[in-house]
Structures are given as structure tokens and as C-alpha cells.
Motif scaffolding. Structure first.
Motif, PDB file in Angstrom:
ATOM      1  N   LYS A  25       0.850  -1.191   0.000  1.00 40.53           N
ATOM      2  CA  LYS A  25       0.000   0.000   0.000  1.00 40.53           C
ATOM      3  C   LYS A  25       0.883   1.238   0.000  1.00 40.53           C
ATOM      4  O   LYS A  25       2.015   1.209   0.470  1.00 40.53           O
ATOM      5  CB  LYS A  25      -0.903   0.019   1.240  1.00 40.53           C
ATOM      6  N   ARG A  26       0.336   2.339  -0.494  1.00 42.44           N
ATOM      7  CA  ARG A  26       1.106   3.594  -0.545  1.00 42.44           C
ATOM      8  C   ARG A  26       1.493   4.109   0.835  1.00 42.44           C
ATOM      9  O   ARG A  26       2.479   4.816   0.976  1.00 42.44           O
ATOM     10  CB  ARG A  26       0.339   4.669  -1.309  1.00 42.44           C
ATOM     11  N   ASN A  27       0.725   3.736   1.857  1.00 43.67           N
ATOM     12  CA  ASN A  27       1.063   4.219   3.201  1.00 43.67           C
ATOM     13  C   ASN A  27       1.946   3.230   3.973  1.00 43.67           C
ATOM     14  O   ASN A  27       2.236   3.425   5.138  1.00 43.67           O
ATOM     15  CB  ASN A  27      -0.197   4.551   3.997  1.00 43.67           C
ATOM     16  N   ALA A  28       2.393   2.158   3.282  1.00 41.71           N
ATOM     17  CA  ALA A  28       3.291   1.181   3.911  1.00 41.71           C
ATOM     18  C   ALA A  28       4.666   1.807   4.101  1.00 41.71           C
ATOM     19  O   ALA A  28       5.034   2.762   3.404  1.00 41.71           O
ATOM     20  CB  ALA A  28       3.398  -0.059   3.030  1.00 41.71           C
ATOM     21  N   PRO A  29       5.447   1.269   5.026  1.00 42.97           N
ATOM     22  CA  PRO A  29       6.807   1.800   5.224  1.00 42.97           C
ATOM     23  C   PRO A  29       7.655   1.634   3.960  1.00 42.97           C
ATOM     24  O   PRO A  29       7.615   0.587   3.305  1.00 42.97           O
ATOM     25  CB  PRO A  29       7.369   0.945   6.358  1.00 42.97           C
ATOM     26  N   ALA A 125       9.921   7.120   5.952  1.00 38.24           N
ATOM     27  CA  ALA A 125       9.076   7.516   4.813  1.00 38.24           C
ATOM     28  C   ALA A 125       8.081   6.408   4.479  1.00 38.24           C
ATOM     29  O   ALA A 125       8.202   5.283   4.950  1.00 38.24           O
ATOM     30  CB  ALA A 125       9.957   7.809   3.601  1.00 38.24           C
ATOM     31  N   THR A 126       7.115   6.753   3.642  1.00 42.09           N
ATOM     32  CA  THR A 126       6.132   5.777   3.160  1.00 42.09           C
ATOM     33  C   THR A 126       6.415   5.450   1.692  1.00 42.09           C
ATOM     34  O   THR A 126       7.163   6.170   1.018  1.00 42.09           O
ATOM     35  CB  THR A 126       4.694   6.309   3.271  1.00 42.09           C
ATOM     36  N   VAL A 127       5.782   4.413   1.212  1.00 42.54           N
ATOM     37  CA  VAL A 127       5.880   4.040  -0.197  1.00 42.54           C
ATOM     38  C   VAL A 127       5.404   5.204  -1.066  1.00 42.54           C
ATOM     39  O   VAL A 127       6.012   5.527  -2.083  1.00 42.54           O
ATOM     40  CB  VAL A 127       5.064   2.761  -0.478  1.00 42.54           C
ATOM     41  N   GLY A 128       4.336   5.866  -0.652  1.00 44.82           N
ATOM     42  CA  GLY A 128       3.820   7.018  -1.402  1.00 44.82           C
ATOM     43  C   GLY A 128       4.845   8.134  -1.513  1.00 44.82           C
ATOM     44  O   GLY A 128       4.950   8.785  -2.554  1.00 44.82           O
ATOM     45  N   ASP A 129       5.622   8.358  -0.452  1.00 49.49           N
ATOM     46  CA  ASP A 129       6.678   9.379  -0.487  1.00 49.49           C
ATOM     47  C   ASP A 129       7.716   9.029  -1.556  1.00 49.49           C
ATOM     48  O   ASP A 129       8.186   9.895  -2.294  1.00 49.49           O
ATOM     49  CB  ASP A 129       7.386   9.488   0.871  1.00 49.49           C
ATOM     50  N   ARG A 163       5.035  -3.276  -9.574  1.00 52.87           N
ATOM     51  CA  ARG A 163       4.620  -4.678  -9.440  1.00 52.87           C
ATOM     52  C   ARG A 163       4.076  -4.944  -8.038  1.00 52.87           C
ATOM     53  O   ARG A 163       3.070  -5.604  -7.872  1.00 52.87           O
ATOM     54  CB  ARG A 163       5.821  -5.581  -9.742  1.00 52.87           C
ATOM     55  N   LYS A 164       4.719  -4.394  -7.012  1.00 56.27           N
ATOM     56  CA  LYS A 164       4.258  -4.614  -5.640  1.00 56.27           C
ATOM     57  C   LYS A 164       2.968  -3.859  -5.342  1.00 56.27           C
ATOM     58  O   LYS A 164       2.124  -4.337  -4.599  1.00 56.27           O
ATOM     59  CB  LYS A 164       5.348  -4.210  -4.645  1.00 56.27           C
ATOM     60  N   LEU A 165       2.822  -2.658  -5.918  1.00 57.80           N
ATOM     61  CA  LEU A 165       1.600  -1.878  -5.717  1.00 57.80           C
ATOM     62  C   LEU A 165       0.456  -2.388  -6.591  1.00 57.80           C
ATOM     63  O   LEU A 165      -0.700  -2.060  -6.354  1.00 57.80           O
ATOM     64  CB  LEU A 165       1.846  -0.401  -6.040  1.00 57.80           C
TER      65      LEU A 165
END
Length: 185
Positions: A25-29, A125-129, A163-165
Motif C-alpha cells: 500500500k502507498r502508506n506502507a513503510p 518515509a512511506t511508499v507514497g513518499d 509490481r508490488k503496488l
């Protein structure tokens, strides 16, 4: 050496599907999506490898980027397939030479021109960052450096991230001064 027996799959028609869904997810670490060289070997290529051989290696290994090293494995820069396709013919013509005479050194991005993220910053940071940083800077790959240990700790690939998202990540090259000048002229 042990001989392994091979079996027919003619009677097997079911796939095993993982029960834990690995959807990032975009909010994942952000650390969950980074390739840590402490656990995975970096993909490197020698600086003196010929350009055609390097391109063949990258195509056969399905890689879009390699870290360029010298004989002592000192980091010198990066080479991507983008550089090959953009610059190989142009550089050979400019140098009045054959493509076979070009090496990775001629086409690589020197380390002083490579952008990176800091490992400490990435750990909060997050994945989205990370997605935003890649998109805003037009980067398909970004290195992660550890300032405390003074080494390259790993990297993040936009393709791996997409691919992960399970969504496409659109990376556009930011316009350079020359692109803007040509557009206005």
C-alpha cells in the motif's frame, strides 16, 4: 550429484494461490519496497565492458540498471538501458567510431550525477513518499545511501514498486532547460 525425476503436469490443473496477499500500500513503510544490499547482491557491471556486451547482459538478465564498478568493485556510476538507447549511436557518430568501440564508461552516468535517498530518511518515509520522489524527479531507479556507514545500502526500482503496488507508475522525464528552450523557439 543427485538425479531429479521429472513428472508430467497433464493431470494437474490447479494453481496454488498465496493466502497472504502481498499487496503493498502507498502508506506502507518505504523500507518494505527497497532492495537492501545487506540481503541481496547488487547487480554490477565492469566499467570496461563493451557497450554491446553490456546491453546483451542487461537484456539477458532482464535488468534495466546496473551499478558500474572498477576492478576493485569501487562504485563509479550507473548504466541504464535508457542510456544505451538514447546515446549509443549518437556517441559513436560524434566520436567517429563504431558502436563496438564504446564501453560502459562512455555511456554511464557518473556517480557525482546520480541522485539518491538517505537510508535514515527512508526508514521514516512511506511508499507514497518514494513514488512521489521518483515521479517528481523522472527517475526509474534511485539508490539508497547510508551516510553513517558511508556506502550504498540499496536501491529502489519503479518497475519493482509498480509490481508490488499492482498499479502502473508513470515516470516522465522532467523537462530540461533545452526542452523548454526548443519548445519556446
Amino acid at each position: 550429484m543427485r538425479n531429479l525425476e521429472l513428472y508430467s503436469t497433464a493431470a494437474i490443473d490447479h494453481l496454488l494461490w498465496a493466502t497472504d496477499e502481498d499487496i503493498t500500500k502507498r502508506n506502507a513503510p518505504a523500507l518494505s519496497i527497497f532492495t537492501d544490499f545487506d540481503h541481496s547482491q547488487p547487480l554490477v557491471i565492469d566499467v570496461h565492458t563493451s557497450a554491446p556486451n553490456a546491453l546483451e547482459i542487461m537484456e539477458k538478465t532482464h535488468t534495466y540498471m546496473r551499478l558500474v564498478v572498477d576492478a576493485e568493485n569501487k562504485f563509479l556510476g550507473v548504466i541504464t538501458r535508457h542510456e544505451f538507447h538514447q546515446n549509443m549511436v549518437k556517441l559513436a557518430t560524434k566520436q567517429h567510431s563504431s558502436i563496438d568501440d564504446l564501453s560502459v564508461k562512455d555511456l554511464m552516468i557518473p556517480r557525482e550525477n546520480v541522485l539518491s535517498l538517505d537510508f535514515e530518511q527512508l526508514s521514516s518515509a512511506t511508499v507514497g513518499d518514494v513514488v512521489r520522489a521518483l515521479q517528481e524527479n523522472g527517475l526509474h531507479h534511485i539508490l539508497v545511501i547510508d551516510h553513517q556507514q558511508h556506502h550504498i545500502r540499496g536501491m529502489i526500482s519503479a518497475n519493482d514498486l509498480a509490481r508490488k503496488l499492482k498499479v502502473p507508475i508513470d515516470i516522465k522525464q522532467p523537462p530540461s532547460f533545452m526542452h523548454i528552450f526548443n519548445y519556446l523557439s
